[in-house]
Design a protein around this motif. Structure first.
Motif: not given
Lengths: 151, 339
Positions: B189, B221-222, B225-228, B231-232, B307, B336, B338
């Motif tokens: 991403k 970014h967070f 992508f609705e990231l927790n 996540y990383y 990640k 991003a 991974e």
């Protein structure tokens, strides 16, 4: 930046709070000692020249020329920048600092040739000092002339 | 590929980072992450008679090394996307000319490597090529003479100043499926940054100028992508240094994103603040480029990190804009990566 992430004024305050400050007392002491030492060396040169029989009217010019030479020499062998790192204004303000500004620029732009490199870039740092030095000396000289003329 | 949220893209094809090269100067070679670099230069001039030629040589050597490590020939590279800090990007153009491959020069100041990776991934995912070489370089001596003062001038650097990294980081990225299951990191991403200018006009405190741009891109970014928050494994900005990292983290915390434990900066990692006299840390295009192609890429290949959100940051100033009293517009591009 999107409204809400951070406010400009608040951010500027945050930057002021977080950015490390120079150690002003230590810097001032270093500057005083180094600047004083350079001046002392000048005094010694002058004393030696007088002892050797130099005329008192030209001894100041001889001393200046020798100090400029030393400034350029120490710039050329890479020592002046090491001194400047600790001394700050202590090694910038004396005439040796002026010599360093001219010599370092000449060295830096040598690759662009003797005309457009050294010739035009040599005074890139020292140029403003010369320009405003001359202008202020004209102004002060004019005032002196008028004051002396009136009295 | 698909556009996501406000400023992001998710790639549909797998974009592999096949090989990287990292060449650095001797000061970087004395730093804490020196073991990850491919080549540590002994001679900063690389045998050339000007610093600019030295930087171009550095670029050329690094490109050749990346292509060689990828097991490819020059002809296998469909595009070269790279840039540097010098006027008209001469560091890159003179370095890339001997490769004889299609070239797209980019300028994003110190965010250039992020921009190159993003554009390369977009071309690959769109089917515009199969293998792309991306890179970014900087050289302490060329940057000093362009942006600051002659090297031999005896002055003091402020404590907020950073140290331009000498080096070139390059990577060969590919969409070829033969790299599947080879344990290679993949670009998944990107979030392309927008210019953020908070009115900071001190060129000796570029971490402060760039921090809001970095925070803006990370938060976007967070949210895109609705990231927790977990996540990383690693979130790493480009060259904010110690001051900029702290400012960025403060803005993130104020906006409810606490990644303090996993967030660092390439400029902090590359030099030892205590022993190397680099003040705020490393900067320059090469700072993020070599830290990624050296340390992060190799740690990922070993499976130590899975990640990573990599965010090269750039201060888009010039000597002219600063002399005319303008503030420093900044940018940050998130990539991003991974396993």
């Amino acid at each position: 930046m999107d409204e809400g992430y951070v406010n400009v004024e608040k951010y500027k305050k945050m930057v002021r709070d977080i950015s490390p400050k120079s150690k002003i007392y230590k810097d001032c002491i270093f500057a005083f000692v180094v600047g004083g030492t350079i001046s002392l060396i000048g005094e010694i040169i002058e004393y030696v020249l007088l002892t050797l029989g130099a005329d008192i009217t030209v001894v100041g010019s001889y001393t200046t020329i020798i100090l400029i030479f030393l400034g350029v020499l120490f710039t050329g062998i890479g020592l002046y920048k090491k001194l400047g790192k600790y001394a700050g204004a202590g090694s910038i303000v004396p005439i040796t600092g002026f010599a360093n500004a001219v010599a370092s620029s000449a060295m830096e732009f040598k690759k662009e040739g003797i005309i457009v490199g050294i010739g035009s870039k040599m005074f890139i740092l020292a140029g403003p000092v010369i320009v405003y030095g001359i202008i202020s000396s004209i102004i002060v000289g004019g005032i002196y002339y008028l004051v002396v003329g009136i009295l | 590929m698909k556009h996501v949220g406000k400023q992001s893209i998710i790639f549909e094809n797998k974009i592999y980072i096949v090989a990287t090269s990292s060449i650095v100067g001797n000061k970087e070679g004395d730093g804490p992450i020196s073991k990850y670099f491919d080549v540590i230069l002994k001679d900063m001039s690389l045998g050339e008679n000007s610093w600019e030629k030295a930087e171009s040589k550095l670029v050329e050597e690094s490109f050749k090394l990346a292509i060689k490590k990828a097991g490819m020939k020059n002809e296998d590279i469909d595009y070269v996307i790279a840039g540097d800090l010098l006027n008209q990007s001469i560091g890159t153009t003179y370095g890339v000319k001997s490769l004889g491959r299609p070239f797209l020069g980019v300028y994003g100041a110190c965010s250039t490597f992020g921009e190159s990776l993003s554009l390369g991934s977009i071309i690959l995912d769109g089917g515009g090529g199969e293998n792309i070489l991306v890179g970014a370089s900087s050289h302490f001596c060329t940057a000093e003479r362009q942006f600051r003062t002659p090297l031999e001038l005896g002055n003091q650097r402020p404590l907020t100043a950073s140290w331009t990294v000498t080096g070139d980081g390059s990577a060969v990225i590919s969409s070829n499926n033969k790299y599947e299951n080879k344990g290679l990191p993949k670009i998944k991403k990107i979030t392309t940054g927008k210019i953020v200018d908070m009115g900071i006009n001190d060129p000796n405190n570029m971490g402060a100028a760039m921090a809001p741009a970095a925070a803006d891109t990370i938060l976007t970014h967070f949210s895109d992508f609705e990231l927790n928050v977990n996540y990383y494994d690693l979130v790493i900005t480009g060259d904010l240094g110690h001051v900029g990292r702290q400012l960025t983290n403060n803005i993130l915390l104020e906006n409810g994103l606490d990644i303090s434990d996993i967030y660092t900066d390439c400029g902090i990692e590359i030099f030892d603040k205590k022993t190397q006299d680099t003040h705020c840390g490393g900067s320059g295009c090469a700072c993020s480029a070599v830290t990624f192609t050296g340390m992060i890429y190799k740690k990922m290949c070993k499976g130590e990190i899975l990640k990573v959100l990599f965010i090269p940051t750039g201060a888009l100033l010039s000597s002219t804009s600063i002399q005319q009293g303008q503030s420093i517009p900044s940018i940050a591009h998130a990539v991003a990566i991974e396993m």
